[in-house]
Design an enzyme around this catalytic site. Structure first.
Site, mmCIF file in Angstrom:
data_model
loop_
_atom_site.group_PDB
_atom_site.id
_atom_site.type_symbol
_atom_site.label_atom_id
_atom_site.label_comp_id
_atom_site.label_asym_id
_atom_site.label_seq_id
_atom_site.Cartn_x
_atom_site.Cartn_y
_atom_site.Cartn_z
ATOM 1 N N GLU C 29 4.598 -41.841 -62.679
ATOM 2 C CA GLU C 29 4.343 -41.785 -64.115
ATOM 3 C C GLU C 29 5.047 -42.932 -64.838
ATOM 4 O O GLU C 29 6.210 -43.218 -64.565
ATOM 5 C CB GLU C 29 4.842 -40.450 -64.676
ATOM 6 C CG GLU C 29 4.143 -39.254 -64.056
ATOM 7 C CD GLU C 29 5.038 -38.020 -63.995
ATOM 8 O OE1 GLU C 29 6.123 -38.034 -64.582
ATOM 9 O OE2 GLU C 29 4.647 -37.052 -63.315
ATOM 10 N N GLU C 59 2.723 -34.293 -60.046
ATOM 11 C CA GLU C 59 3.578 -34.623 -58.904
ATOM 12 C C GLU C 59 2.942 -34.239 -57.578
ATOM 13 O O GLU C 59 3.096 -34.937 -56.575
ATOM 14 C CB GLU C 59 4.952 -33.957 -59.038
ATOM 15 C CG GLU C 59 5.878 -34.620 -60.040
ATOM 16 C CD GLU C 59 5.493 -34.371 -61.488
ATOM 17 O OE1 GLU C 59 4.634 -33.506 -61.744
ATOM 18 O OE2 GLU C 59 6.039 -35.061 -62.371
ATOM 19 N N ALA C 83 14.610 -35.855 -59.514
ATOM 20 C CA ALA C 83 14.498 -35.126 -58.246
ATOM 21 C C ALA C 83 13.981 -33.712 -58.483
ATOM 22 O O ALA C 83 13.270 -33.146 -57.647
ATOM 23 C CB ALA C 83 15.853 -35.083 -57.549
ATOM 24 N N PHE C 85 11.690 -32.657 -60.325
ATOM 25 C CA PHE C 85 10.234 -32.524 -60.406
ATOM 26 C C PHE C 85 9.590 -32.573 -59.015
ATOM 27 O O PHE C 85 8.431 -32.185 -58.857
ATOM 28 C CB PHE C 85 9.619 -33.607 -61.281
ATOM 29 C CG PHE C 85 10.219 -33.694 -62.660
ATOM 30 C CD1 PHE C 85 10.829 -32.597 -63.248
ATOM 31 C CD2 PHE C 85 10.189 -34.875 -63.379
ATOM 32 C CE1 PHE C 85 11.397 -32.681 -64.514
ATOM 33 C CE2 PHE C 85 10.739 -34.960 -64.649
ATOM 34 C CZ PHE C 85 11.351 -33.871 -65.216
ATOM 35 N N HIS C 128 17.209 -30.953 -64.939
ATOM 36 C CA HIS C 128 17.142 -32.415 -64.794
ATOM 37 C C HIS C 128 18.408 -32.981 -64.164
ATOM 38 O O HIS C 128 18.733 -34.148 -64.398
ATOM 39 C CB HIS C 128 16.955 -33.086 -66.164
ATOM 40 C CG HIS C 128 15.593 -32.977 -66.758
ATOM 41 N ND1 HIS C 128 15.085 -31.811 -67.255
ATOM 42 C CD2 HIS C 128 14.616 -33.908 -66.938
ATOM 43 C CE1 HIS C 128 13.861 -32.017 -67.735
ATOM 44 N NE2 HIS C 128 13.552 -33.273 -67.547
HETATM 45 C C1 TPP Z 1 6.584 -31.842 -63.838
HETATM 46 C C2 TPP Z 1 7.123 -32.860 -64.764
HETATM 47 N N1 TPP Z 1 6.797 -34.136 -64.583
HETATM 48 C C3 TPP Z 1 7.282 -35.084 -65.406
HETATM 49 C C4 TPP Z 1 8.108 -34.761 -66.425
HETATM 50 C C5 TPP Z 1 8.665 -35.838 -67.344
HETATM 51 N N2 TPP Z 1 8.055 -35.735 -68.658
HETATM 52 C C6 TPP Z 1 8.643 -35.056 -69.654
HETATM 53 S S1 TPP Z 1 7.690 -34.976 -71.005
HETATM 54 C C7 TPP Z 1 6.492 -35.895 -70.290
HETATM 55 C C8 TPP Z 1 5.241 -36.228 -71.032
HETATM 56 C C9 TPP Z 1 4.502 -34.993 -71.353
HETATM 57 O O1 TPP Z 1 3.319 -35.313 -71.986
HETATM 58 P P1 TPP Z 1 2.564 -34.179 -72.760
HETATM 59 O O2 TPP Z 1 2.335 -33.021 -71.866
HETATM 60 O O3 TPP Z 1 1.378 -34.791 -73.380
HETATM 61 O O4 TPP Z 1 3.597 -33.692 -73.865
HETATM 62 P P2 TPP Z 1 4.228 -34.576 -75.039
HETATM 63 O O5 TPP Z 1 5.478 -35.181 -74.496
HETATM 64 O O6 TPP Z 1 3.232 -35.559 -75.432
HETATM 65 O O7 TPP Z 1 4.537 -33.589 -76.105
HETATM 66 C C10 TPP Z 1 6.831 -36.235 -68.993
HETATM 67 C C11 TPP Z 1 6.001 -37.033 -68.091
HETATM 68 C C12 TPP Z 1 8.452 -33.419 -66.571
HETATM 69 N N3 TPP Z 1 9.283 -33.010 -67.524
HETATM 70 N N4 TPP Z 1 7.945 -32.488 -65.740
#
Ligand code: TPP
Ligand code: TPP
Ligand code: MG
Ligand code: MG
Lengths: 326, 340, 326, 340
Positions: C29, C59, C83, C85, C128
């Site tokens: 990502e 993931e 880690a 995730f 985290h």
């Molecule tokens: C399983 C997982 N993968 C990656 C992340 C890291 N991460 C946190 S928020 C985010 C973006 C999420 O996008 P969205 O679902 O559109 O929510 P937004 O942040 O836009 O509110 C990511 C990739 C995570 N928290 N959990």
């Protein structure tokens, strides 16, 4: 006391708990037809499909649903079918179930029991044979039970269902058919963290859990015939684990051998051995010793599968060498 | 008060309930002020972990979450301050949490990403994207088992619909016809990535429908439109119709976290989005409906003052003691009683 | 030798490997914008979006895709972001990546590197902050690397990318900014299973890995001022791990202390301590000793987070007590 | 030979290529014979692990998999014998594998659930439902990176569409426009559970479309219909059109495993399905097209004889030695060199 198989013991205990507490329900694939091993046989007839709940093939949902349903006060018993499939729900188990209570400052309780049938069984090969109990013992928030007998399976399952914290409940597939005495008392609960002395002995302490306990007992039998008295201890739960019982036994025997089916490297045997080596060094008349599977995968063909088994002769040989001071 | 609005940007053909709009506007102001205060706390090193602001997305919290009853259940995401406040959590206890204080909603142990207030049915933000979806299905499953008219509302982002639990949770809810309103809060981004670029097919609503979950789309910056859509879906859910999904399109006016400058977005896109700031829209409608500018300014000032006071109180409040680290892990085998 | 941060070291090494071998690509990502910590900064500009591949939040797909793409001969570097995730992709990592080669009788090779940033960092709280390296060390088929310095991070990453078997590569989030010497040779690979002696000493061996190595070094500094010479060993990889180096050191010092950030119960320290207790008992002048986090979760508020930290004073105190024979 | 077929059950309005039909029929007979031999092996305790027969589903293997080129990639499930044989694996090496012999396709280390023949592009059955879907997307991703006209075919059951990897894998394949043909082999059951009962919404095709993957449905017991549908979809995939899904409806004539008596199914349902046995259908069309019954019987006998001989050879073949347990785990840190 009734004579009962391990499978019938857990089936009976689950039914009793469901009668006792209407908040208890079970959820998993194929439960309405008795579950993959028959461990839910007859239950949907008594409790109906809402409480013996069929699930789609969706381990992440099964576990995640259980977490949410537990937060609202129900007490789900979650069937993972094979422990290996719980890997499809590891976030739900480790990041959610185990952490919710703490993370939310005590607001959440997650009283779930996650049943994970473990172990080698009939050439089930690499994806249906794992024993990953050491993983769960390493995760704060989880309790880990690995019963070896029908009575323990029933008594620990009752305690697990009544626990307000998540319990990983690992039944060994090779034990389903094992017969044993089962206490009649439907409230017979076995405390977590109380080991069972399978056999007393003064020469060496053999610590084990789950199906491997019986292999250790067989080894002790062999040793007894040679005049070596092995004390066999079944931990029953890995977290909490009964340090006091192990320390007391090692205090008497001066020797500790831990044997388990799981891979030795990073297995829970390391925890037991290291703890005794750290805290009871003065009592030791021989170095601690571990036996577990090689760090190898589990193959299909019997000779390949057998190559990673910890057998009674291996245990007896190790104990013999320890007593002989080798 | 009822009148049609067409001219100055007020949604046309709608009977405006001025009292409700004013309440929405106040709530959105409070959410904005709470998050701006959190950002101030970060700058002042009083807030510790990552903060994911929902600035620009407040209309979803106000339009959806404020329609829930106290007894209803809410599950949110890493970007959950607005939802939590809208569900009725105390801003003071929330700010204490962000400042890691013992008086925080989670005793300072959760922080922003795990903010929760079970007392108002808010079962938690979540640090794992999409993880809340299956948990929400489970909460609804429990409601089904227990009986009662409660419903569950589960919010997630547009990025979350690419994780497995989206499919598994929606399928579960629909297969068991559970009372859940799923809300996809589509702010265009998954962290620094445009979510649409890696989301195949027509998106959240189409996926939901294919999973047996009827879905509606709405302009997520129009609090009245959100409210109307949410109200209709909530009625269907509460009436036993099974799950529904609301796809609300909005825009994240800040970076993904406070640390993200969001330089990957064209300035004109951001400017266009700013021009549709949901709070400004609501304020304009209020003004147009005759609410004096001074009253609007007073609401704004009140929200800021509330949060500033809460922030000062949080700054002055004690941290949890180290022993809190060992509480509420587990009863049996607790680290409090079994030090390693 | 250039001076470089840990982050720049891995970034540089990845770029070098991608130049060297067109089969190498990275997937995860936000990589196109440099990744969540900036560890991919500038790479998409050089290698383009096909080889620095943005992924949806998915993931299980990221890892599963890597497995399939590796089977066809590409060499994916998989970014898990935190880690924690990776728990969303545990089936793909443990049931698929780790087992495919064996299960299919050697037909499959799965040359993937799974990057998992670990550890406590800026109040990231329970979901985290985890360090689950012990899990992976327990899984046959996986290699586990936990570099502590910029040079090691680069050298081990190169070896990992060139490995034909899956490697779990755990970078500590708190180390991103750590500066250190970085060898200029773009082929500078560090062998798996070769520990690094951080500091020599005759009184006690302190074994560690990842960020905790620096805490141990600080403790050794304190001890040195008191006249206690601690030898600090950085394992660098947990599987394989350098038993020979640890045995040799313990052979000299007669004392083993293992310290790590992860939970002590079931942590990899248990493996190291148990192995030494089993196989080098005669060399030990004091019982083996472990330091790790309590079996508790990681909280947000600094005092709560700090309560589970293994600190330099704790390490120094333990070493001191061991040397003093307590 | 070309002629229209309407009367005796031969699909109407189709130009029958008798040679192809005969080849399909032979392949289906071989699959059937292989699996009946595996069941015999179980009864004779020569086969060890669980066997999931695809008896009744052979038209999917013959109609889809046999259309692939040797260079194409196949990923299958726990019920993968037919697919594997159709892709060109040797029946002898497959039976050796089921009997756990050293000469098996996986050296006896995989067994039925991990049967694979990388030499013919068959990258494995899988013991984890739906796990192959993301792996298939990855194989296609590698093809994209490497160039070339190969495609990937990934089969899974109707139960698999409720697991997350279905969404994640299809989304990935569509987002990257990868060359994959997904095939949902819908036999009505997920183990002992009717898959439809816990699958919300209209099913596999609708889900695929919502994920940007065009989909077709087909009678999975009609090998000619399957072939025609598969050929069209494969052409689209090979032409760079991105992924496609084929939803083939069939029926599992046996229990889930050899140990499952499948008493949960009404007898008339099973009888109706037996009447549409894909092999019997194909045989009837052959007969109607003028192929003498004796020739059909000879094909049947040949398949049985081939598998009986392979079985005998497997029974006589050696097991792997114990050292095989330590081979092919990993190069560095191998259990062969680092005994614990
Ligand atoms: C399983 C997982 N993968 C990656 C992340 C890291 N991460 C946190 S928020 C985010 C973006 C999420 O996008 P969205 O679902 O559109 O929510 P937004 O942040 O836009 O509110 C990511 C990739 C995570 N928290 N959990
Ligand atoms: C993740 C996972 N969950 C459960 C199982 C157990 N299991 C094996 S096959 C099967 C049924 C699969 O149904 P379907 O996908 O329709 O395939 P079919 O068996 O009908 O061919 C189940 C539940 C598994 N192998 N993997
Ligand atoms: Mg978003
Ligand atoms: Mg099926």
């Amino acid at each position: 006391m009734a004579q009962m198989s391990y499978l019938d013991a857990v089936r009976t205990a689950l039914a009793q708990e469901m009668r006792r507490d209407p908040a208890v329900w079970a959820v998993g694939e194929d439960l309405g037809r008795g579950g993959v091993f028959g461990q839910y046989r007859g239950l949907v007839e008594e409790f109906g499909p809402a409480r013996i709940c069929d699930a789609p093939i969706s381990e992440a949902a099964i576990l995640g649903v259980a977490v949410g349903a537990a937060m609202l006060g129900t007490r789900p018993v979650v069937e993972m079918r094979f422990a290996d499939f719980a890997l499809c729900a590891m976030d739900e188990l480790v990041n959610q179930a185990a952490k919710a209570r703490f993370m939310f400052g005590g607001q959440a309780r997650v009283p779930i029991v996650v049943r994970e049938p473990i172990g080698m069984w009939r050439s089930s090969a690499a994806q249906h044979s794992q024993s990953l109990e050491a993983w769960y013992a390493h995760v704060p928030g989880l309790i880990v039970a690995c019963p070896a007998t029908p009575a323990d399976a029933a008594g620990l399952l009752r305690t697990a269902i009544r626990s307000d914290d998540p319990v990983v409940f690992m039944e060994h597939k090779n034990l389903w058919g094992l017969e044993g005495e089962m206490p009649d008392d439907p409230d017979h609960c076995i405390k977590f963290g109380a080991a069972r002395r399978v056999r007393a002995g003064r020469d060496v302490t053999i610590v084990s859990w789950s199906a491997q306990v019986h292999v250790c007992a067989a080894a002790a039998e062999t040793l007894a015939a040679e005049g070596i008295a092995a004390e066999v201890i079944d931990l029953r739960t890995l977290w909490p684990w009964d340090r006091a019982a192990v320390f007391a036994s090692v205090g008497r025997t001066g020797r500790l051998l831990v044997a388990h089916e799981a891979v030795a490297v990073g297995g829970f045997g390391a925890e037991v051995a290291a703890t005794v080596a750290e805290q009871r060094a003065a009592a030791l008349r021989a170095p601690v010793r571990r036996l577990g599977a090689p760090r190898a995968l589990i193959g299909y063909a019997p000779p390949v599968e057998d190559a990673v088994r910890v057998t009674a002769p291996m245990i007896a040989a190790a104990a013999r060498a320890m007593v002989a001071g080798q | 008060m009822e009148r049609p609005h067409a001219a100055a940007g007020v949604p046309a053909g709608r009977n405006l309930d001025l009292g409700r709009l004013r309440a929405h506007h106040r709530l959105m102001l409070r959410i904005r002020a709470l998050e701006e205060t959190a950002l101030r706390g970060l700058a002042e090193k009083q807030v510790f972990g990552a903060i994911h602001p929902s600035i620009g997305q407040e209309a979803v919290a106000a339009g959806v979450v404020a329609q829930l009853l106290r007894d209803d259940i809410l599950l949110s995401t890493h970007r959950g301050h607005g939802h939590t406040l809208a569900k009725g959590a105390s801003a003071g206890a929330m700010l204490m949490e962000l400042l890691g204080r013992a008086g925080g909603v989670c005793g300072g142990k959760g922080g922003s990403m795990h903010i929760a207030d079970f007392g108002v049915g808010m079962l938690g933000a979540n640090g794992v994207v999409a993880a809340n979806i299956v948990i929400a299905a489970g909460a609804a499953h429990a409601i089904r088992l227990q009986g009662g008219a409660r419903i569950v509302c589960c919010l997630f982002g547009d990025g979350a619909i690419n994780r497995g639990p989206f499919l598994e949770g929606l399928n579960w809810a629909a297969a068991f016809r559970l009372p859940v309103l799923f809300v996809c809060e589509d702010n265009g981004f998954a962290a620094t990535t445009r979510a649409a670029a890696l989301t195949a097919g027509p998106g959240a609503s189409a996926r939901a429908r294919a999973l047996g979950v009827p879905a509606e789309e709405v302009d997520g910056n129009d609090v009245l439109a959100v409210e109307a859509a949410a109200a209709a879906l909530i009625a269907a859910v509460r009436g036993g119709g099974g799950p529904r999904l609301l796809h609300a399109r909005t825009y994240r006016l800040t970076g993904h976290t406070a640390a993200d400058a969001a330089a990957y977005r064209p300035a004109d896109e951001v400017a266009a989005a700013r021009a549709r700031d949901p709070i400004a829209l609501a304020a304009a409608w209020l003004a147009e409906a005759g609410v004096p500018e001074a009253e609007i300014a007073a609401d704004r000032a009140a929200a800021a003052a509330e949060m500033a006071a809460a922030y000062d109180a949080a700054c002055a409040a004690p941290f949890p003691d180290a022993a809190a680290a060992f509480r509420d892990v587990q009863d049996i085998g607790s680290p409090a009683e079994m030090p390693f």
